[in-house]
Design a protein around this motif. Structure first.
Motif, PDB file in Angstrom:
ATOM      1  N   VAL A   9       0.728  -1.185  -0.068  1.00 47.23           N
ATOM      2  CA  VAL A   9       0.086   0.081   0.164  1.00 47.23           C
ATOM      3  C   VAL A   9       0.705   1.400   0.062  1.00 47.23           C
ATOM      4  CG1 VAL A   9      -1.992   1.178   1.092  1.00 47.23           C
ATOM      5  CG2 VAL A   9      -1.737  -1.152   1.494  1.00 47.23           C
ATOM      6  N   LEU A  10       0.720   2.210  -0.989  1.00 47.37           N
ATOM      7  CA  LEU A  10       1.449   3.441  -1.041  1.00 47.37           C
ATOM      8  C   LEU A  10       0.571   4.558  -0.902  1.00 47.37           C
ATOM      9  CD1 LEU A  10       3.715   5.004  -2.094  1.00 47.37           C
ATOM     10  CD2 LEU A  10       3.250   4.816  -4.206  1.00 47.37           C
ATOM     11  N   MET A  11       0.660   5.419  -0.002  1.00 49.50           N
ATOM     12  CA  MET A  11       0.011   6.721  -0.028  1.00 49.50           C
ATOM     13  C   MET A  11       1.020   7.963   0.116  1.00 49.50           C
ATOM     14  SD  MET A  11      -2.834   5.789   3.090  1.00 49.50           S
ATOM     15  CE  MET A  11      -3.897   7.124   2.613  1.00 49.50           C
ATOM     16  N   PRO A  12       0.948   8.667  -0.906  1.00 53.43           N
ATOM     17  CA  PRO A  12       1.764   9.880  -1.013  1.00 53.43           C
ATOM     18  C   PRO A  12       1.439  10.868  -0.123  1.00 53.43           C
ATOM     19  CG  PRO A  12       0.897   9.096  -3.219  1.00 53.43           C
ATOM     20  CD  PRO A  12       0.310   8.331  -2.175  1.00 53.43           C
ATOM     21  N   LEU A  13       2.272  11.844   0.189  1.00 54.17           N
ATOM     22  CA  LEU A  13       1.885  12.817   1.142  1.00 54.17           C
ATOM     23  C   LEU A  13       1.234  13.692   0.378  1.00 54.17           C
ATOM     24  CD1 LEU A  13       2.259  13.797   4.115  1.00 54.17           C
ATOM     25  CD2 LEU A  13       4.486  15.054   3.398  1.00 54.17           C
ATOM     26  N   LEU A  14       0.119  14.341   0.864  1.00 48.60           N
ATOM     27  CA  LEU A  14      -0.561  15.350   0.241  1.00 48.60           C
ATOM     28  C   LEU A  14      -0.023  16.865   0.408  1.00 48.60           C
ATOM     29  CD1 LEU A  14      -3.206  16.237  -1.345  1.00 48.60           C
ATOM     30  CD2 LEU A  14      -4.571  16.455   0.988  1.00 48.60           C
ATOM     31  N   ASP A  15      -0.147  17.654  -0.362  1.00 47.03           N
ATOM     32  CA  ASP A  15       0.099  19.082  -0.431  1.00 47.03           C
ATOM     33  C   ASP A  15      -0.845  19.650  -0.819  1.00 47.03           C
ATOM     34  OD1 ASP A  15       1.094  21.603  -0.869  1.00 47.03           O
ATOM     35  OD2 ASP A  15       2.935  21.106  -1.784  1.00 47.03           O
ATOM     36  N   LEU A  16      -1.367  20.657   0.133  1.00 50.15           N
ATOM     37  CA  LEU A  16      -2.872  21.359  -0.166  1.00 50.15           C
ATOM     38  C   LEU A  16      -2.638  22.514  -1.182  1.00 50.15           C
ATOM     39  CD1 LEU A  16      -4.380  21.618   3.410  1.00 50.15           C
ATOM     40  CD2 LEU A  16      -4.966  20.244   1.528  1.00 50.15           C
ATOM     41  N   ASN A  17      -1.303  22.831  -1.430  1.00 45.55           N
ATOM     42  CA  ASN A  17      -1.208  23.905  -2.431  1.00 45.55           C
ATOM     43  C   ASN A  17      -1.275  23.035  -3.916  1.00 45.55           C
ATOM     44  OD1 ASN A  17      -0.484  26.090  -1.068  1.00 45.55           O
ATOM     45  ND2 ASN A  17       1.513  25.288  -0.838  1.00 45.55           N
ATOM     46  N   GLU A  18      -0.968  21.929  -3.991  1.00 48.92           N
ATOM     47  CA  GLU A  18      -1.008  21.467  -5.312  1.00 48.92           C
ATOM     48  C   GLU A  18      -1.989  20.317  -5.388  1.00 48.92           C
ATOM     49  OE1 GLU A  18       1.122  22.244  -7.695  1.00 48.92           O
ATOM     50  OE2 GLU A  18       2.513  23.379  -6.388  1.00 48.92           O
ATOM     51  N   LEU A  19      -2.404  19.736  -4.170  1.00 51.27           N
ATOM     52  CA  LEU A  19      -3.161  18.560  -4.312  1.00 51.27           C
ATOM     53  C   LEU A  19      -2.666  17.283  -5.190  1.00 51.27           C
ATOM     54  CD1 LEU A  19      -6.762  20.248  -4.467  1.00 51.27           C
ATOM     55  CD2 LEU A  19      -5.617  19.477  -2.531  1.00 51.27           C
ATOM     56  N   TRP A  20      -3.429  16.788  -5.976  1.00 45.93           N
ATOM     57  CA  TRP A  20      -2.906  15.841  -6.791  1.00 45.93           C
ATOM     58  C   TRP A  20      -2.920  16.011  -8.527  1.00 45.93           C
ATOM     59  CZ3 TRP A  20      -0.684  13.207  -3.194  1.00 45.93           C
ATOM     60  CH2 TRP A  20      -1.416  12.897  -2.040  1.00 45.93           C
ATOM     61  N   GLY A  21      -2.782  17.331  -8.768  1.00 49.33           N
ATOM     62  CA  GLY A  21      -2.690  17.600  -9.998  1.00 49.33           C
ATOM     63  C   GLY A  21      -4.091  18.623 -10.231  1.00 49.33           C
ATOM     64  N   PRO A  22      -4.123  18.923 -11.544  1.00 42.97           N
ATOM     65  CA  PRO A  22      -3.231  18.595 -12.788  1.00 42.97           C
ATOM     66  C   PRO A  22      -1.868  19.253 -12.866  1.00 42.97           C
ATOM     67  CG  PRO A  22      -5.041  19.969 -13.479  1.00 42.97           C
ATOM     68  CD  PRO A  22      -5.384  20.025 -11.786  1.00 42.97           C
ATOM     69  N   SER A  23      -1.375  20.119 -11.939  1.00 39.85           N
ATOM     70  CA  SER A  23      -0.094  20.658 -12.091  1.00 39.85           C
ATOM     71  C   SER A  23       0.904  19.794 -12.223  1.00 39.85           C
ATOM     72  CB  SER A  23       0.063  21.736 -11.041  1.00 39.85           C
ATOM     73  OG  SER A  23       0.216  20.947  -9.839  1.00 39.85           O
ATOM     74  N   TYR A  24       1.921  19.883 -12.861  1.00 40.62           N
ATOM     75  CA  TYR A  24       3.158  18.945 -12.887  1.00 40.62           C
ATOM     76  C   TYR A  24       3.640  18.452 -11.425  1.00 40.62           C
ATOM     77  CZ  TYR A  24       3.419  20.797 -17.920  1.00 40.62           C
ATOM     78  OH  TYR A  24       3.077  21.116 -19.288  1.00 40.62           O
ATOM     79  N   THR A  25       3.701  19.385 -10.702  1.00 41.23           N
ATOM     80  CA  THR A  25       4.188  19.342  -9.391  1.00 41.23           C
ATOM     81  C   THR A  25       3.049  18.149  -8.599  1.00 41.23           C
ATOM     82  OG1 THR A  25       5.488  21.563  -9.274  1.00 41.23           O
ATOM     83  CG2 THR A  25       4.732  20.086  -7.016  1.00 41.23           C
ATOM     84  N   GLY A  26       1.574  18.449  -8.895  1.00 41.21           N
ATOM     85  CA  GLY A  26       0.685  17.626  -8.125  1.00 41.21           C
ATOM     86  C   GLY A  26       0.794  16.320  -8.726  1.00 41.21           C
ATOM     87  N   ILE A  27       0.878  16.085  -9.857  1.00 43.95           N
ATOM     88  CA  ILE A  27       0.721  14.741 -10.431  1.00 43.95           C
ATOM     89  C   ILE A  27       1.939  14.118 -10.122  1.00 43.95           C
ATOM     90  CG2 ILE A  27      -1.022  15.042 -12.110  1.00 43.95           C
ATOM     91  CD1 ILE A  27       1.143  15.356 -14.272  1.00 43.95           C
ATOM     92  N   ASN A  28       2.913  14.721 -10.156  1.00 43.18           N
ATOM     93  CA  ASN A  28       4.358  14.195 -10.005  1.00 43.18           C
ATOM     94  C   ASN A  28       4.584  13.787  -8.352  1.00 43.18           C
ATOM     95  OD1 ASN A  28       6.575  13.537 -12.160  1.00 43.18           O
ATOM     96  ND2 ASN A  28       5.445  15.607 -12.658  1.00 43.18           N
ATOM     97  N   ARG A  29       3.530  14.234  -7.495  1.00 40.34           N
ATOM     98  CA  ARG A  29       3.847  13.867  -6.182  1.00 40.34           C
ATOM     99  C   ARG A  29       3.200  12.467  -5.923  1.00 40.34           C
ATOM    100  NH1 ARG A  29       5.285  17.496  -2.372  1.00 40.34           N
ATOM    101  NH2 ARG A  29       4.354  16.147  -0.724  1.00 40.34           N
ATOM    102  N   VAL A  30       2.363  12.059  -6.978  1.00 41.45           N
ATOM    103  CA  VAL A  30       1.876  10.601  -7.237  1.00 41.45           C
ATOM    104  C   VAL A  30       2.742   9.779  -7.837  1.00 41.45           C
ATOM    105  CG1 VAL A  30       0.030   9.222  -7.611  1.00 41.45           C
ATOM    106  CG2 VAL A  30      -0.503  11.447  -6.867  1.00 41.45           C
TER     107      VAL A  30
END
Length: 481
Positions: free
Chosen positions: A180-201
């Motif tokens: 089980v993998l759970m990336p750490l959430l960043d409230l600035n980026e969430l999970w994208g669609p910014s490059y930084t957000g999707i790459n956090r996953v």
């Protein structure tokens, strides 16, 4: 900036570990006898016992290649691999096995916080008690919703660690047969669609495969609410890496997302939504389901009544089992690649790569609230729908200038000519030679061990004078002009 929305919005505290320091155990060399067993499993019918000593030698060279940071060093390592005489297709399969995966007996929950290139990698990963580094394991990626982090005051680092650890332990108790993998959430980026957000996953997924024996045919992603939005964002950008997705009460209604729905051709969407959801209306799900079915993409739609925005435990369990039942073909017979994005990394689906469009139309810049950067989107989309069979690739394309097809020994017979037919016209026919260099450079692009391709065919649909020939597509053997 004082008084800004970003400054006022609560942030997810970074856990107590400093970047570059984590509690994930260091790698351990796998004994040679154990490695030989892993080689036998990975290679299947291609395993030759007489080559056992040489396999260990080439595996060490492969490890050296991926540790190299200079072109000269990699070139020398490729020469060493070529000198062994081992079939590049065998080498491609061996790439997935790391010689220093740690033992990790007894499982547990670990945290990784490191810097890789332009992106930070911050995630929690849970291992079943029965985890065994000698066999591939399914990976379930779970994207938390933002709600729990919006309390006042926001959770501090210690609380974040407690939350993630409890979530993962609960999941491992219910499903002890998967990592089980759970990336750490960043409230600035969430999970994208910014490059930084999707790459956090994406980056944690790729990093996990370096540390653990992950089966690339059994990678899954699930999320609820803002987590479900992230599931759509990441899967539509990088569908090659997933067997199935399970967005619970999510949406994917952005204009740029619609052309990319076709890219889920080999991914199973298991979608849940309730008809009484007042946070995200069920119409977002029903429209998506209709669009996917119009594309002849199999989708499992679980629509319930009177549950509201949150799924019941029964729904979560039922949809989880549907998602996990899907095993992805690593080298599917049929691939659909459709996009309006210019980025090369987003326009590679399995064994098809699009480099340039004929007519992009207007270039649009999309800026996302509360996140970094922006996304470039073309007004016009382009598409490749391709099928490989009997040593022939048949493709229907629209608005494509330059594209590439990748192949390996599981897709074609290298002893016979390969033909490429595009829009019913033959564009290439000839013998292809498996290449160590081709295979390894593509491993660097897709990342090590997810797929292997040992030859490629480049096709330019329009003749270009030398001064204007596209330079975004690397030129290799088997070019069709």
């Amino acid at each position: 900036m004082a008084g800004s929305a970003a400054a006022q919005r609560p942030q997810v505290a970074v856990p107590i570990f400093e970047p570059g320091i984590n509690n994930f155990p260091a790698g351990e060399s796998i004994p040679p006898a154990t490695l030989q067993g892993m080689y036998r499993t990975e290679l299947g019918k291609a395993y030759d016992p007489s080559l056992a000593p040489k396999l260990e030698q080439v595996h060490q060279l492969l490890e050296k290649y991926f540790q190299m940071r200079t072109a000269a060093g990699r070139k020398a390592t490729v020469a060493g691999l070529q000198a062994t005489g081992i079939d590049p297709n065998v080498l491609g399969r061996l790439c997935r096995i790391r010689a220093n995966w740690p033992t990790l007996a007894g499982g547990g929950v670990f945290y990784v916080n490191e810097k890789l290139g332009a992106y930070g990698i911050q995630y929690f990963v849970g291992l079943p008690k029965a985890y065994d580094r000698t066999r591939p394991w399914p990976l379930v990626v779970k994207l938390p919703a933002a709600t729990v982090f919006l309390s006042e005051p926001p959770p501090d680092a210690a609380r974040v660690v407690q939350l993630y650890t409890a979530w993962i332990n609960d999941d491992l108790a219910k499903h002890p047969d998967a990592v089980v993998l759970m990336p750490l959430l960043d409230l600035n980026e969430l999970w994208g669609p910014s490059y930084t957000g999707i790459n956090r996953v994406l980056q944690p997924i790729l990093d996990t495969a370096n540390r653990l024996n992950i089966d690339p045919a059994r990678v899954y992603m699930v999320g609820h609410s803002t987590g479900a939005l992230g599931v759509w964002n990441v899967a539509l950008h990088f569908p090659t890496y997933f067997a199935a997705i399970n967005p619970l009460a999510g949406a994917a209604n952005e204009q740029w997302q619609k052309p990319r729905l076709a890219n889920l051709w080999n991914v199973l969407p298991v979608i849940w939504h309730d008809d009484s959801d007042k946070v995200i209306k069920v119409s977002f799900a029903t429209q998506l389901v209709e669009q996917l079915r119009h594309l002849d993409i199999h989708v499992d739609f679980d629509e319930t009544k009177n549950l509201g925005h949150a799924p019941s435990d029964e729904v979560v369990g039922r949809d989880y089992q549907k998602m996990r039942a899907k095993v992805r073909p690593l080298y599917p017979k049929e691939v659909w690649d459709q996009t309006s994005l210019p980025d090369v990394q987003f326009n590679r689906i399995d064994w098809v790569q699009m480099y340039q469009q004929l007519d992009t139309g207007k270039e649009l810049q999309m800026f996302f609230p509360r996140s970094s950067g922006h996304m470039t989107v073309y007004e016009n989309s382009c598409t490749v729908h391709a099928l490989v069979h009997d040593n022939q690739i048949e493709a229907t394309i629209d608005n494509v200038n330059t594209l590439r097809f990748y192949v390996n020994d599981q897709m074609i017979d290298f002893s016979k000519p390969v033909a490429v037919v595009i829009n019913k016209q033959q564009r290439f026919k000839g013998l292809l030679k498996p290449s160590v260099d081709e295979m390894l450079r593509d491993q660097l692009f897709l990342k090590r061990g997810w797929r292997y391709f040992t030859a490629a065919i480049d096709v330019d649909m329009v003749a270009h004078p030398p001064a204007t020939r596209p330079t975004t597509a690397p030129l290799h053997m088997g070019q069709a002009r």
